[in-house]
Design a protein around this motif. Structure first.
Motif, PDB file in Angstrom:
ATOM      1  N   THR A  30       0.841  -1.201   0.000  1.00  0.00           N
ATOM      2  CA  THR A  30       0.000   0.000   0.000  1.00  0.00           C
ATOM      3  C   THR A  30       0.874   1.248   0.000  1.00  0.00           C
ATOM      4  O   THR A  30       2.028   1.221   0.425  1.00  0.00           O
ATOM      5  N   THR A  32       0.973   4.790   1.712  1.00  0.00           N
ATOM      6  CA  THR A  32       0.450   5.599   2.804  1.00  0.00           C
ATOM      7  C   THR A  32       0.960   7.019   2.620  1.00  0.00           C
ATOM      8  O   THR A  32       2.166   7.257   2.614  1.00  0.00           O
ATOM      9  N   ASP A 217      -3.285   5.077  -0.928  1.00  0.00           N
ATOM     10  CA  ASP A 217      -4.406   4.259  -0.459  1.00  0.00           C
ATOM     11  C   ASP A 217      -5.011   4.868   0.802  1.00  0.00           C
ATOM     12  O   ASP A 217      -6.223   4.827   0.999  1.00  0.00           O
ATOM     13  N   ARG A 218      -4.149   5.428   1.635  1.00  0.00           N
ATOM     14  CA  ARG A 218      -4.579   6.031   2.893  1.00  0.00           C
ATOM     15  C   ARG A 218      -3.824   7.344   3.071  1.00  0.00           C
ATOM     16  O   ARG A 218      -2.649   7.450   2.698  1.00  0.00           O
ATOM     17  N   GLU A 230      -6.931  11.345   9.528  1.00  0.00           N
ATOM     18  CA  GLU A 230      -6.439  10.108   8.929  1.00  0.00           C
ATOM     19  C   GLU A 230      -7.616   9.321   8.382  1.00  0.00           C
ATOM     20  O   GLU A 230      -8.676   9.235   9.009  1.00  0.00           O
ATOM     21  N   GLY A 231      -7.436   8.758   7.196  1.00  0.00           N
ATOM     22  CA  GLY A 231      -8.506   7.964   6.624  1.00  0.00           C
ATOM     23  C   GLY A 231      -8.163   7.497   5.228  1.00  0.00           C
ATOM     24  O   GLY A 231      -7.060   7.728   4.723  1.00  0.00           O
ATOM     25  N   SER A 232      -9.119   6.819   4.594  1.00  0.00           N
ATOM     26  CA  SER A 232      -8.906   6.384   3.220  1.00  0.00           C
ATOM     27  C   SER A 232      -8.792   7.601   2.316  1.00  0.00           C
ATOM     28  O   SER A 232      -9.250   8.700   2.650  1.00  0.00           O
ATOM     29  N   ARG A 233      -8.201   7.402   1.152  1.00  0.00           N
ATOM     30  CA  ARG A 233      -8.080   8.490   0.185  1.00  0.00           C
ATOM     31  C   ARG A 233      -9.452   9.081  -0.133  1.00  0.00           C
ATOM     32  O   ARG A 233      -9.622  10.322  -0.153  1.00  0.00           O
ATOM     33  N   ASP A 235     -12.243   9.101   1.651  1.00  0.00           N
ATOM     34  CA  ASP A 235     -12.849   9.848   2.761  1.00  0.00           C
ATOM     35  C   ASP A 235     -12.175  11.194   2.984  1.00  0.00           C
ATOM     36  O   ASP A 235     -12.847  12.215   3.188  1.00  0.00           O
TER      37      ASP A 235
END
Length: 266
Positions: A30, A32, A217-218, A230-233, A235
């Motif tokens: 992933t 980050t 991804d995040r 902090e969160g998913s792309r 969101d």
């Protein structure tokens, strides 16, 4: 979990707290993203993971990699990991590469050191790596010097040097800032491909949420050494909770408007 686990990481220089107890994961396979304005502590986070923080810095907390805490690890042990298992790509490849050394010398010396390869075998690996990263005429490229390449080609060469030892973690510190938009897109696609193909744990450090929306991804948003969001792309880009995150999105050029970011995040 393979990759990195960062827990309560602190860093201070003198009376100034640069990082104030941040915690997050960088899983394998992933990308980050670590975003924030200048002075937020994002670059220092990447440098600290590699053990490259200023000598006067005081570091606390944990950076867990392969069952070991890298914080406080002796320099000899860090050198065995740095470049081989955890690698870093810097913002300006022309500054990261020595102007008086050939590309072959610069991307094979640490490979020979870590892997014990002969000069010939290291050169063969270098040609294969440059070819995979779509550097034109890789065999002749080895004999050239940094000034003979464009900025985009230099960044690909710098990435080749970073991944040639097959690391598990790649820290990319503003890897596209010095490049034009077209070349920038190519480097981002390359990072995405490397992350997927090599199962790399990638920590992408940048102030640009437009870059994040393309590949991360995040997303983790850092301000004054603290994580504020902090969160998913999807969101973070489409429904940011914090005013600071919204301000970072709104500060993008008109061609990178909030609407454009939402489309990229989908």
């Amino acid at each position: 979990m393979s990759g990195l686990k960062i827990r309560d990481l602190t860093l201070a220089i003198g009376a100034v707290d640069i990082l104030r107890g941040i915690s997050f994961d960088v899983p394998a396979g992933t990308i980050t993203g670590l975003a924030g304005e200048s002075g937020s502590g994002k670059t220092m986070t990447g440098m600290t993971v590699c053990g490259l923080q200023p000598a006067a810095a005081r570091v606390g907390g944990e950076i867990e990699y392969d069952g070991r805490n890298l914080v406080g690890l002796e320099e000899r042990s860090l050198r065995a990991i740095r470049g081989k298992e955890i690698a870093m790509v810097f913002q300006d490849p022309s500054a990261a590469l020595h102007p008086m050394l050939t590309i072959e010398t610069q991307i094979t010396d640490h490979l020979r050191h870590h892997a014990g390869l002969s000069r010939r075998d290291a050169a063969t690996r270098a040609v294969e790596t440059l070819d995979n990263l779509r550097v034109p005429n890789p065999r002749s490229a080895l004999k050239k010097y940094p000034h003979e390449f464009s900025g985009g080609q230099l960044q690909r060469i710098a990435i080749a040097g970073a991944i040639i030892c097959n690391p598990k973690v790649l820290i990319a510190d503003e890897p596209t800032t010095a490049l034009d938009v077209t070349v920038q897109a190519g480097i981002l696609r390359l990072l995405r491909q490397l992350c997927t193909d090599l199962d790399l744990a990638v920590l992408l450090v940048t102030h640009d949420l437009g870059v994040m929306s393309a590949v991360a991804d995040r997303i983790i948003v850092l301000r004054h050494g603290e994580i504020v969001e902090e969160g998913s792309r999807f969101d973070v880009i489409t429904a940011p909770r914090e005013e600071y995150t919204r301000s970072l999105i709104e500060s993008l050029p008109r061609s990178e408007s909030w609407g454009t970011q939402k489309e990229k995040a989908l």
